[in-house]
Design a protein around this motif. Structure first.
Motif, PDB file in Angstrom:
ATOM      1  N   VAL B  74      42.692-101.180  73.333  1.00  0.00           N
ATOM      2  CA  VAL B  74      43.315-100.338  72.338  1.00  0.00           C
ATOM      3  C   VAL B  74      42.930-100.603  71.003  1.00  0.00           C
ATOM      4  CG1 VAL B  74      45.689 -99.883  71.350  1.00  0.00           C
ATOM      5  CG2 VAL B  74      45.631-100.079  73.839  1.00  0.00           C
ATOM      6  N   CYS B  75      42.922-101.923  70.932  1.00  0.00           N
ATOM      7  CA  CYS B  75      42.215-102.460  69.568  1.00  0.00           C
ATOM      8  C   CYS B  75      40.912-101.804  69.082  1.00  0.00           C
ATOM      9  CB  CYS B  75      42.093-103.762  69.521  1.00  0.00           C
ATOM     10  SG  CYS B  75      41.770-104.880  67.948  1.00  0.00           S
ATOM     11  N   GLU B  76      40.042-101.963  70.137  1.00  0.00           N
ATOM     12  CA  GLU B  76      38.708-101.194  69.895  1.00  0.00           C
ATOM     13  C   GLU B  76      38.828 -99.536  69.434  1.00  0.00           C
ATOM     14  OE1 GLU B  76      36.569-103.738  73.130  1.00  0.00           O
ATOM     15  OE2 GLU B  76      36.241-101.744  73.421  1.00  0.00           O
ATOM     16  N   VAL B  77      39.619 -98.866  70.261  1.00  0.00           N
ATOM     17  CA  VAL B  77      39.999 -97.633  69.967  1.00  0.00           C
ATOM     18  C   VAL B  77      40.367 -97.379  68.572  1.00  0.00           C
ATOM     19  CG1 VAL B  77      41.012 -95.556  70.735  1.00  0.00           C
ATOM     20  CG2 VAL B  77      39.937 -96.952  72.421  1.00  0.00           C
ATOM     21  N   SER B  78      41.370 -98.197  68.262  1.00  0.00           N
ATOM     22  CA  SER B  78      41.930 -97.934  66.962  1.00  0.00           C
ATOM     23  C   SER B  78      40.861 -98.145  65.941  1.00  0.00           C
ATOM     24  CB  SER B  78      43.196 -98.831  66.804  1.00  0.00           C
ATOM     25  OG  SER B  78      43.617 -98.954  65.501  1.00  0.00           O
ATOM     26  N   ALA B  79      40.015 -99.045  66.158  1.00  0.00           N
ATOM     27  CA  ALA B  79      39.163 -99.663  65.060  1.00  0.00           C
ATOM     28  C   ALA B  79      38.124 -98.556  64.965  1.00  0.00           C
ATOM     29  CB  ALA B  79      38.313-101.167  65.460  1.00  0.00           C
ATOM     30  N   ALA B  80      37.813 -98.066  66.149  1.00  0.00           N
ATOM     31  CA  ALA B  80      36.913 -96.899  65.798  1.00  0.00           C
ATOM     32  C   ALA B  80      37.440 -95.552  65.030  1.00  0.00           C
ATOM     33  CB  ALA B  80      36.431 -96.203  67.296  1.00  0.00           C
ATOM     34  N   LEU B  81      38.661 -95.438  65.491  1.00  0.00           N
ATOM     35  CA  LEU B  81      39.344 -94.306  65.010  1.00  0.00           C
ATOM     36  C   LEU B  81      39.478 -94.563  63.418  1.00  0.00           C
ATOM     37  CD1 LEU B  81      41.227 -91.688  65.237  1.00  0.00           C
ATOM     38  CD2 LEU B  81      42.961 -92.976  65.348  1.00  0.00           C
ATOM     39  N   LEU B  82      39.760 -95.799  63.130  1.00  0.00           N
ATOM     40  CA  LEU B  82      40.227 -96.014  61.528  1.00  0.00           C
ATOM     41  C   LEU B  82      38.945 -96.050  60.613  1.00  0.00           C
ATOM     42  CD1 LEU B  82      42.128 -97.107  59.567  1.00  0.00           C
ATOM     43  CD2 LEU B  82      41.095 -99.460  59.882  1.00  0.00           C
ATOM     44  N   HIS B  83      37.642 -96.308  61.458  1.00  0.00           N
ATOM     45  CA  HIS B  83      36.383 -96.380  60.888  1.00  0.00           C
ATOM     46  C   HIS B  83      35.917 -94.843  60.593  1.00  0.00           C
ATOM     47  CE1 HIS B  83      32.233 -97.133  60.040  1.00  0.00           C
ATOM     48  NE2 HIS B  83      31.872 -96.337  61.017  1.00  0.00           N
ATOM     49  N   ARG B  84      36.519 -94.033  61.744  1.00  0.00           N
ATOM     50  CA  ARG B  84      36.043 -92.367  61.445  1.00  0.00           C
ATOM     51  C   ARG B  84      37.055 -91.970  60.248  1.00  0.00           C
ATOM     52  NH1 ARG B  84      34.398 -91.888  66.524  1.00  0.00           N
ATOM     53  NH2 ARG B  84      36.463 -91.196  67.363  1.00  0.00           N
ATOM     54  N   LEU B  85      38.030 -92.380  60.160  1.00  0.00           N
ATOM     55  CA  LEU B  85      39.006 -91.820  59.216  1.00  0.00           C
ATOM     56  C   LEU B  85      38.455 -92.201  58.015  1.00  0.00           C
ATOM     57  CD1 LEU B  85      42.495 -92.586  60.588  1.00  0.00           C
ATOM     58  CD2 LEU B  85      41.602 -90.459  59.895  1.00  0.00           C
ATOM     59  N   HIS B  86      38.036 -93.329  57.819  1.00  0.00           N
ATOM     60  CA  HIS B  86      37.541 -93.825  56.612  1.00  0.00           C
ATOM     61  C   HIS B  86      36.279 -93.099  56.265  1.00  0.00           C
ATOM     62  CE1 HIS B  86      39.705 -97.190  55.115  1.00  0.00           C
ATOM     63  NE2 HIS B  86      39.703 -97.851  56.306  1.00  0.00           N
ATOM     64  N   GLU B  87      35.486 -92.781  57.143  1.00  0.00           N
ATOM     65  CA  GLU B  87      34.420 -91.613  56.825  1.00  0.00           C
ATOM     66  C   GLU B  87      34.865 -90.409  56.364  1.00  0.00           C
ATOM     67  OE1 GLU B  87      31.059 -93.225  60.139  1.00  0.00           O
ATOM     68  OE2 GLU B  87      31.952 -91.415  60.538  1.00  0.00           O
ATOM     69  N   MET B  89      37.129 -89.626  54.893  1.00  0.00           N
ATOM     70  CA  MET B  89      37.783 -89.744  53.504  1.00  0.00           C
ATOM     71  C   MET B  89      37.024 -89.979  52.377  1.00  0.00           C
ATOM     72  SD  MET B  89      41.615 -91.626  53.788  1.00  0.00           S
ATOM     73  CE  MET B  89      41.078 -92.436  52.582  1.00  0.00           C
ATOM     74  N   ALA B  90      35.736 -90.214  52.906  1.00  0.00           N
ATOM     75  CA  ALA B  90      34.846 -90.640  51.909  1.00  0.00           C
ATOM     76  C   ALA B  90      34.490 -89.672  51.167  1.00  0.00           C
ATOM     77  CB  ALA B  90      33.623 -91.301  52.664  1.00  0.00           C
ATOM     78  N   ASP B  91      34.746 -88.317  51.628  1.00  0.00           N
ATOM     79  CA  ASP B  91      34.052 -87.249  50.761  1.00  0.00           C
ATOM     80  C   ASP B  91      35.075 -87.167  49.408  1.00  0.00           C
ATOM     81  OD1 ASP B  91      32.859 -84.204  52.111  1.00  0.00           O
ATOM     82  OD2 ASP B  91      33.381 -84.653  49.776  1.00  0.00           O
ATOM     83  N   PRO B  92      34.439 -87.124  48.370  1.00  0.00           N
ATOM     84  CA  PRO B  92      35.139 -86.978  47.281  1.00  0.00           C
ATOM     85  C   PRO B  92      35.985 -85.695  47.047  1.00  0.00           C
ATOM     86  CG  PRO B  92      32.945 -86.697  46.650  1.00  0.00           C
ATOM     87  CD  PRO B  92      33.010 -86.980  47.960  1.00  0.00           C
ATOM     88  N   ASP B  93      35.457 -84.756  47.614  1.00  0.00           N
ATOM     89  CA  ASP B  93      36.312 -83.623  47.441  1.00  0.00           C
ATOM     90  C   ASP B  93      37.246 -83.188  48.340  1.00  0.00           C
ATOM     91  OD1 ASP B  93      35.188 -80.019  47.972  1.00  0.00           O
ATOM     92  OD2 ASP B  93      36.990 -80.908  47.053  1.00  0.00           O
ATOM     93  N   PRO B  94      38.603 -83.168  47.873  1.00  0.00           N
ATOM     94  CA  PRO B  94      39.592 -83.166  48.643  1.00  0.00           C
ATOM     95  C   PRO B  94      39.830 -82.110  49.611  1.00  0.00           C
ATOM     96  CG  PRO B  94      40.379 -83.173  46.410  1.00  0.00           C
ATOM     97  CD  PRO B  94      38.974 -83.184  46.464  1.00  0.00           C
ATOM     98  N   GLU B  95      38.915 -81.009  49.194  1.00  0.00           N
ATOM     99  CA  GLU B  95      38.893 -79.849  49.960  1.00  0.00           C
ATOM    100  C   GLU B  95      38.178 -80.016  51.238  1.00  0.00           C
ATOM    101  OE1 GLU B  95      40.768 -76.888  49.339  1.00  0.00           O
ATOM    102  OE2 GLU B  95      41.665 -77.990  47.630  1.00  0.00           O
ATOM    103  N   ALA B  96      37.343 -81.046  51.310  1.00  0.00           N
ATOM    104  CA  ALA B  96      36.537 -80.890  52.307  1.00  0.00           C
ATOM    105  C   ALA B  96      36.895 -82.048  53.298  1.00  0.00           C
ATOM    106  CB  ALA B  96      34.924 -81.335  51.698  1.00  0.00           C
ATOM    107  N   VAL B  97      37.868 -82.643  53.045  1.00  0.00           N
ATOM    108  CA  VAL B  97      38.432 -83.836  53.813  1.00  0.00           C
ATOM    109  C   VAL B  97      39.137 -82.992  54.897  1.00  0.00           C
ATOM    110  CG1 VAL B  97      39.928 -85.625  54.048  1.00  0.00           C
ATOM    111  CG2 VAL B  97      38.691 -85.348  51.850  1.00  0.00           C
TER     112      VAL B  97
END
Lengths: 253, 731
Positions: B74-87, B89-97
């Motif tokens: 579960v921990c691993e999956v969660s970590a992966a999810l978080l990572h992708r979420l960060h990715e 969110m990295a887009d500066p344009d809120p419209e593109a998130v």
């Protein structure tokens, strides 16, 4: 061949020499053992053929049951495989039956015939024994009269006894010689007699197994569509079993 | 802070742009929360693993996997999810998130991992409780938790922690996703790129939860029914016996009958039926295959043992010979190939098949249960339909009520049905594979066996050619044997013994004894005095030289009553034709009157009035004194045993002719004695004492009754019962 030994205190008057008796005993023993052995072999061969037949029938049952299973109606591939299996099993059974018949003809029946000689032998030995007893008895009588004083009636009796003794003695000696001659011959004959039987037995077995191998090789080609090796197949089965165990409907504790 | 629920109905005065901006702001906040909570979750998991799970694992006092299931995963999956979420969110344009996609991609992994965790959560809790009963283990738990707490305290997040709350975190998390995603969706303007994906993600999250619940529920059902079935004790059965269950069973029974009567069930599932049929066929196949293969194996065992024995016998027979053709004899006594065969067969075929067969039972029970539920459901449906049809006016009020009862039944049935359909399919395919594999193995093994059996044996070509004349060879040997003298002599005797005895007797018993002729008898009678004439009591076969073979009744004359040896039991006699020796025991004195053979013939020739001969001295077994010419009352004699009844008939013949001499008989005084005492009952009877001697005057009474004899004793006469009298024997 009888010699009258000393009359002094011998517990048993030796009519027949020890060596002769010993020889006779030895030969007769051999033959008696042979008789037992042939009987045993006969019995065992019969049991063996019965077991063979039972085994073959069991094999046919395997395939027959599978073929009659409703799975065959639903699945064509299954039906084909099972039909092939069934055919193979039935052929095996047929071959087996033939093998058994062959063995019956070449081994079991001759065995029986060979055994039929033994009763005659036993009877002959018995008669020789009887004659020997008579011989001994009459011999004793003659000796008894010889010991008595030579009066008229005694002489008459002695003469009569001697007359009685002679044919019996001749008879015994004839019987003895005959048996001593023939027993070894009989014993030897077994080799020549049985050799063809055993060769036939081996032959039947070899032919059977060769055929069986061919049949089953063909069958594996027909059935084995996946073409996995044995280990692969084994692993697949194990995997499937594990999968089954993981199912919730299968009791898992 | 963010308002939950839908956006308020916009007043026509509000600017759509304004609305959108507000939404976007909210969206940002939701995303922020989403990411933050995920991060917290991840941290919690990591800490837990580090501080609790791993130490406990090292201690090895508890079953860590049972408690924490797959928390690490579960921990691993969660970590992966978080990572992708960060990715994302990295887009500066809120419209593109685009957040939705992240979840859509992750949904499968999420479902799998959380499904397992949630399913086992109940068990984990149960085992936690049982562990906490143990003081020592509790101590360990407390230690770990305290360590964890310290870390939290340091970070300024005082939480009430205990093991239970640690365990439940993933469960809480997965349930949060739909809520968060729902909010996100509502916060997303419709024209946003993320609108669709978020909607999808929201649905997906909801579905994940439903699936997890369903999965759990199915397992629960199985557990419930499995446990019910297991409770087979009497008490358990009685406990189940309550009103509810009785009613249930009653309904079901009615359902069964209906189906038997041919009524169609309303609810059918074709797929299920098909799968079930397949299931049943597979079960039957597996069962039969196991049984048959076992049977086959057993017979093979038997056959091998006997075969080995036979080979041993053969070796014994041939042993003495010098010829060592034993090589040819070592044929298929290879118990080695058979042993290998058997082991492999068990390993590769029987064991899997048996396991497979064992696995059929549990599903069968469930199928049965499903069937019951089906019947319940059907009966409810019928009842509800009959309700609704009969009460149309009040249907609206009734239907909710009548909807209820089918509810649980329907739910149960459908749950079971769905479960079974899906899993049966998988079961069937797997079982089928196993079955076919087993069959293939069987065949392969058989082939291997055949091959191995041939090893070491000469090939067909190498074998000496089959003696087509094997029969001839053996027969010739048999003929030789049969020609051996001892066989020839004795075989015939044995044969003769088998054949009926009469034939043999007829063969050997050729009577060469000549009958004595009349002339010879006459001559003897003339030549020799009567007292030197003897008659043969029975047939005698001469054994020794000069012995005569004579027939019964023949007449001989005694010449010498000794033989040359001096034996007086062997007499020299004349038969009228020849002389020879006869043993005296065969002879008896000749009594012309009682010549049985002549009784009829000589009746005319010989004078009947001859004086009765004296008593014959060697009537065997008899102590009877028979007078030659007795009175007619002699007929009442009780002869115990006669040599030949012809003598009696002879007697009778004589007696009849000599009736007039009965007086003389009386005077001969047959002596009798009273065996028992007899008391006279009237004048005519005579009283007798035991053992008293009496003289019989008449052997019948005046009326001719032979039962009463006229006796005289002590000067008195009277009648006495005949059977009270016994003869005086002068044997």
């Amino acid at each position: 061949m009888s010699w009258i030994p000393f009359k002094i205190g011998q517990p048993k008057k030796q009519i027949v020499s020890k060596t002769v008796e010993r020889d006779f005993e030895r030969e007769y023993d051999k033959l008696q053992k042979l008789e037992d052995q042939t009987k045993k072999l006969h019995k065992d061969m019969k049991k063996s053929t019965e077991a063979d037949l039972a085994m073959s029938k069991a094999a046919v049952k395997i395939s027959a049951d599978l073929l009659s299973n409703p799975l065959c109606e639903q699945d064509q591939a299954f039906l084909d495989s099972m039909t092939a299996l069934d055919t193979a099993m039935r052929r095996m059974d047929a071959f087996n039956q033939e093998k058994v018949n062959q063995i019956q003809k070449t081994v079991v029946d001759p065995l029986k015939k060979y055994s039929s000689v033994f009763p005659s032998l036993n009877m002959a030995v018995k008669r020789r024994e009887q004659t020997l007893q008579d011989y001994k008895r009459l011999q004793a009588k003659v000796e008894k009269y010889e010991e008595k004083e030579k009066t008229g009636p005694v002489m008459v009796k002695l003469h009569q006894a001697k007359e009685e003794l002679r044919p019996v003695k001749d008879d015994f000696e004839a019987k003895n010689k005959q048996l001593l001659d023939e027993m070894p011959k009989f014993y030897q004959s077994r080799i020549d007699y049985f050799q063809p039987s055993f060769e036939a037995l081996i032959r039947a077995q070899v032919v059977y197994f060769t055929e069986m191998y061919k049949i089953f090789s063909e069958l594996t080609d027909q059935i084995d569509q996946a073409g996995l090796t044995d280990e692969q197949r084994e692993r697949e089965t194990e995997a499937k079993l594990t999968e089954l165990r993981a199912l919730s409907i299968v009791a898992d504790d | 802070m963010t308002p939950r629920g839908l956006s308020p109905i916009p007043s026509p005065a509000v600017d759509p742009e304004e609305l959108r901006a507000r939404k976007m702001k909210r969206r940002a906040k939701v995303i922020q929360e989403l990411v933050q909570t995920e991060k917290d979750f991840l941290t919690d998991l990591e800490l837990c693993i580090r501080e609790v799970v791993q130490p406990l694992r090292n201690l090895m006092v508890v079953d860590v996997d049972r408690l924490f299931t797959n928390m690490e995963t579960v921990c691993e999956v969660s970590a992966a999810l978080l990572h992708r979420l960060h990715e994302a969110m990295a887009d500066p344009d809120p419209e593109a998130v685009v957040i939705g996609d992240v979840f859509i991609q992750a949904k499968a992994a999420l479902e799998d991992v959380f499904k397992i965790y949630c399913y086992h959560h109940d068990e984990a809790n149960a085992s936690l409780k049982s562990y906490e009963k143990d003081e020592e283990i509790k101590q360990h738990f407390t230690t770990c938790v305290l360590a964890l707490k310290k870390i939290y305290d340091k970070e300024g997040k005082p939480n009430l922690l205990d093991m239970g709350s640690l365990l439940i975190k993933p469960v809480q998390r997965i349930m949060k996703y739909p809520l968060l995603l729902g909010e996100l969706w509502h916060a997303t303007p419709e024209d946003h790129t993320d609108y669709q994906p978020t909607q999808e993600a929201f649905t997906a999250a909801k579905i994940i939860n439903i699936n997890i619940n369903e999965f759990k529920r199915r397992k629960d059902i199985v557990m419930k029914y499995k446990r019910l079935e297991d409770d087979g004790t009497l008490r358990g059965k009685l406990n189940k016996f309550n009103i509810h269950s009785i009613r249930k069973k009653g309904d079901r029974f009615a359902g069964y009958l209906k189906i038997l009567a041919g009524a169609d069930t309303q609810v059918r599932d074709e797929v299920f039926d098909r799968e079930e049929k397949l299931f049943r066929s597979l079960e039957k196949a597996a069962r039969q295959l196991v049984k048959n293969v076992q049977c086959y194996l057993q017979y093979t065992q038997e056959m091998v043992s006997v075969a080995v024995q036979s080979v041993q016998d053969v070796k014994n027979i041939v042993k003495d010979s010098n010829k060592n053709d034993g090589n040819g004899l070592v044929h298929d006594n290879g118990y080695d190939p058979y042993k290998v065969f058997r082991d492999n067969l068990e390993h590769l075929v029987l064991t899997p098949l048996s396991s497979l067969h064992g696995m059929f039972t549990a599903p069968q029970k469930l199928i049965q249960k499903r069937y019951d539920k089906l019947l319940d459901y059907c009966s409810r449906l019928e009842r509800s339909s009959s309700f609704s049809s009969s009460s149309s006016t009040t249907s609206s009020s009734l239907s909710p009520a009548s909807e209820d009862p089918p509810g649980p039944a329907k739910r149960d049935y459908e749950a079971l049905n769905a479960l079974l359909v899906e899993e049966l399919q998988r079961f069937n395919t797997a079982a089928y594979t196993i079955l076919t594999n087993s069959v293939v193995f069987l065949v392969a093994l058989l082939r291997g066996l055949m091959n191995n059996a041939l090893m070491g044996a000469p090939s067909v070509h190498q074998l000496p050619p089959p003696l087509s004349n094997i029969a001839e060879v053996q027969n010739s040997i048999m003929d030789e044997l049969n020609n051996l003298t001892f066989v020839k002599d004795n075989a015939q005797k044995l044969m003769e013994r088998k054949v009926s005895f009469e034939k043999r007797d007829r063969k050997t018993a050729v009577p060469e004894v000549q009958h004595q002729t009349e002339e010879q008898r006459a001559w003897l009678l003339a030549e020799y005095p009567v007292n030197r004439l003897y008659q043969l009591k029975r047939k005698c076969n001469g054994c020794q030289e000069q012995d005569l073979s004579l027939l019964e009744g023949e007449l001989v004359a005694l010449i010498e009553d000794t033989d040359p040896m001096g034996s007086s039991s062997r007499w020299l006699v004349h038969t009228g034709g020849m002389q020879g020796y006869v043993y005296s025991t065969f002879l008896k004195q000749y009594n012309p009157l009682r010549d049985s053979q002549r009784a009829g013939q000589m009746a005319k020739e010989q004078p009947q009035q001859q004086p009765p001969a004296t008593v014959d001295e060697d009537f065997d077994d008899l102590s009877l004194f028979v007078s030659g010419s007795g009175s007619s009352s002699l007929r009442s004699f009780k002869l115990s045993a006669t040599d030949s009844c012809s003598i009696l008939s002879g007697l009778q013949g004589e007696l009849e002719s000599t009736e007039d001499t009965e007086d003389t008989v009386d005077s001969e005084a047959q002596q009798y004695y009273a065996v028992y005492a007899f008391q006279a009952r009237c004048e005519q009877e005579l009283t007798l004492q035991e053992h008293q001697h009496v003289r019989i005057l008449q052997f019948c009474d005046l009326g001719g009754n032979k039962e009463w004899w006229l006796a005289e004793a002590n000067g008195q006469k009277g009648y006495v019962p005949a059977n009270y009298l016994g003869r005086m024997s002068y044997a």
